[in-house]
Write a protein that holds these residues in place. Structure first.
Motif, PDB file in Angstrom:
ATOM      1  N   UNK A  82      -1.455  -3.121   3.596  1.00 13.65           N
ATOM      2  CA  UNK A  82      -1.926  -2.282   2.498  1.00 13.65           C
ATOM      3  C   UNK A  82      -2.883  -1.255   3.092  1.00 13.65           C
ATOM      4  N   UNK A  83      -2.721  -0.030   2.653  1.00 14.27           N
ATOM      5  CA  UNK A  83      -3.546   1.079   3.150  1.00 14.27           C
ATOM      6  C   UNK A  83      -4.408   1.592   2.003  1.00 14.27           C
ATOM      7  N   UNK A  84      -5.681   1.804   2.303  1.00 17.47           N
ATOM      8  CA  UNK A  84      -6.566   2.463   1.348  1.00 17.47           C
ATOM      9  C   UNK A  84      -6.973   3.804   1.936  1.00 17.47           C
ATOM     10  N   UNK A  85      -6.776   4.840   1.182  1.00 17.30           N
ATOM     11  CA  UNK A  85      -7.166   6.156   1.683  1.00 17.30           C
ATOM     12  C   UNK A  85      -6.874   7.216   0.641  1.00 17.30           C
ATOM     13  N   UNK A  86      -7.450   8.372   0.838  1.00 15.01           N
ATOM     14  CA  UNK A  86      -7.233   9.495  -0.052  1.00 15.01           C
ATOM     15  C   UNK A  86      -5.773   9.948   0.037  1.00 15.01           C
ATOM     16  N   UNK A 104      -6.008  -0.482  -5.551  1.00 17.68           N
ATOM     17  CA  UNK A 104      -6.373   0.840  -5.021  1.00 17.68           C
ATOM     18  C   UNK A 104      -5.593   1.180  -3.756  1.00 17.68           C
ATOM     19  N   UNK A 105      -4.811   0.211  -3.270  1.00 16.63           N
ATOM     20  CA  UNK A 105      -4.124   0.423  -1.995  1.00 16.63           C
ATOM     21  C   UNK A 105      -2.638   0.700  -2.155  1.00 16.63           C
ATOM     22  N   UNK A 106      -2.012   0.975  -1.037  1.00 12.80           N
ATOM     23  CA  UNK A 106      -0.579   1.284  -0.990  1.00 12.80           C
ATOM     24  C   UNK A 106       0.085   0.388   0.035  1.00 12.80           C
ATOM     25  N   UNK A 107       1.258  -0.121  -0.294  1.00 10.18           N
ATOM     26  CA  UNK A 107       1.998  -0.917   0.682  1.00 10.18           C
ATOM     27  C   UNK A 107       2.699  -0.016   1.681  1.00 10.18           C
TER      28      UNK A 107
END
Lengths: 115, 155
Positions: free
Chosen positions: B119-123, B67-70
């Motif tokens: 890793x970033x989780x967010x809309x 669900x995250x982004x590097x």
């Protein structure tokens, strides 16, 4: 040095502490999902977090071999077929299998005995 | 049979940003056009794209990774990564977005992998709006034309 496998979304798939483990990791990912070979790339990063050298793709990986110890049972995947190989008296070097199975269950019968 | 050892972080320290906390991150994106769908897509996770967690990866142990982004804490790391991927025909984007994450944005982060990787989780829309700058990927040797010193000024 740290190793990171990135996918086509630019996100990290996995990290590794050494190059050999990273190569094995990339091979295993492609073994699980062959089409991933076209999307994954392995990068090395220095202690300062900067990429070192170029990206490595599955096609760039060097041919690998695995040392087979005495009494080790090795299940080697050749394309879709499987063959059972056993090392008896001396170490041998075979293409890296997808999975090395040590200590097979007691119920497993020896192909030599069957022969 | 021994359990299969999955490389990657044993523990993933996912945390929300505290009030007043600010984290600058650099994400590789596909376009510099904020109005293009590819821009928002560049902030869309594997899971949101409908891709399943990969077997034999930390996503098995930490499914939330999908669900995250590097992203990277340094512009140079993001730039170097993008450039390395472009050179090997594995481009994930030709631009670097500078994203300023702040407490209260509903964003979470986890630091793992090489130094400076997170890793970033967010809309996706929130992350698009948190982008303060977009820069084209260029090799360190490339100097923009307007930054090339005019030899006449020195002589």
């Amino acid at each position: 040095m740290k190793y990171l496998i990135l996918d086509s979304t630019g996100s990290a798939v996995n990290e590794y502490a050494d190059e050999v483990a990273a190569h094995v990791g990339l091979r295993n990912l492609v073994a699980e999902e062959p089409e991933a070979a076209d999307h994954l790339a392995l990068l090395a990063y220095g202690d300062d977090g900067q990429p070192v050298g170029g990206a490595v793709t599955f096609d760039d990986l060097p041919p690998s071999t695995t040392r087979v110890n005495q009494t080790a049972w090795v299940l080697v995947a050749h394309s879709c077929a499987f063959s059972l190989d056993v090392a008896l008296d001396f170490p041998r070097y075979v293409p890296t299998p997808r999975r090395v199975v040590l200590d097979p269950p007691a119920s497993a019968s020896s192909p030599l005995a069957a022969a | 049979m021994r359990p299969r050892r999955v490389p990657g972080p044993e523990r993933l320290d996912i945390r929300s940003l505290a009030d007043g906390e600010e984290v600058v991150a650099y994400r590789i994106v596909r376009t510099e056009d904020r109005d293009h769908s590819a821009f928002e897509r560049s902030f869309t996770s594997r899971a949101a794209l409908g891709l399943p967690p990969r077997r034999g990866t930390p996503e098995e142990r930490h499914p939330e990774l999908a669900d995250g982004l590097s992203a990277y804490r340094s512009r140079e790391a993001a730039m170097g990564t993008a450039l390395s991927l472009i050179e090997r025909d594995r481009s994930v984007g030709e631009y670097i977005a500078k994203v300023v994450l702040r407490g209260g944005m509903g964003v979470r982060i986890a630091v793992w992998g090489p130094p400076g990787h997170l890793t970033i989780w967010g809309n996706a829309l929130t992350l698009c709006q948190a982008t303060v700058d977009i820069e084209a990927v260029s090799s360190p040797e490339e100097v923009p034309e307007d930054e090339v010193p005019d030899p006449r000024q020195h002589g």
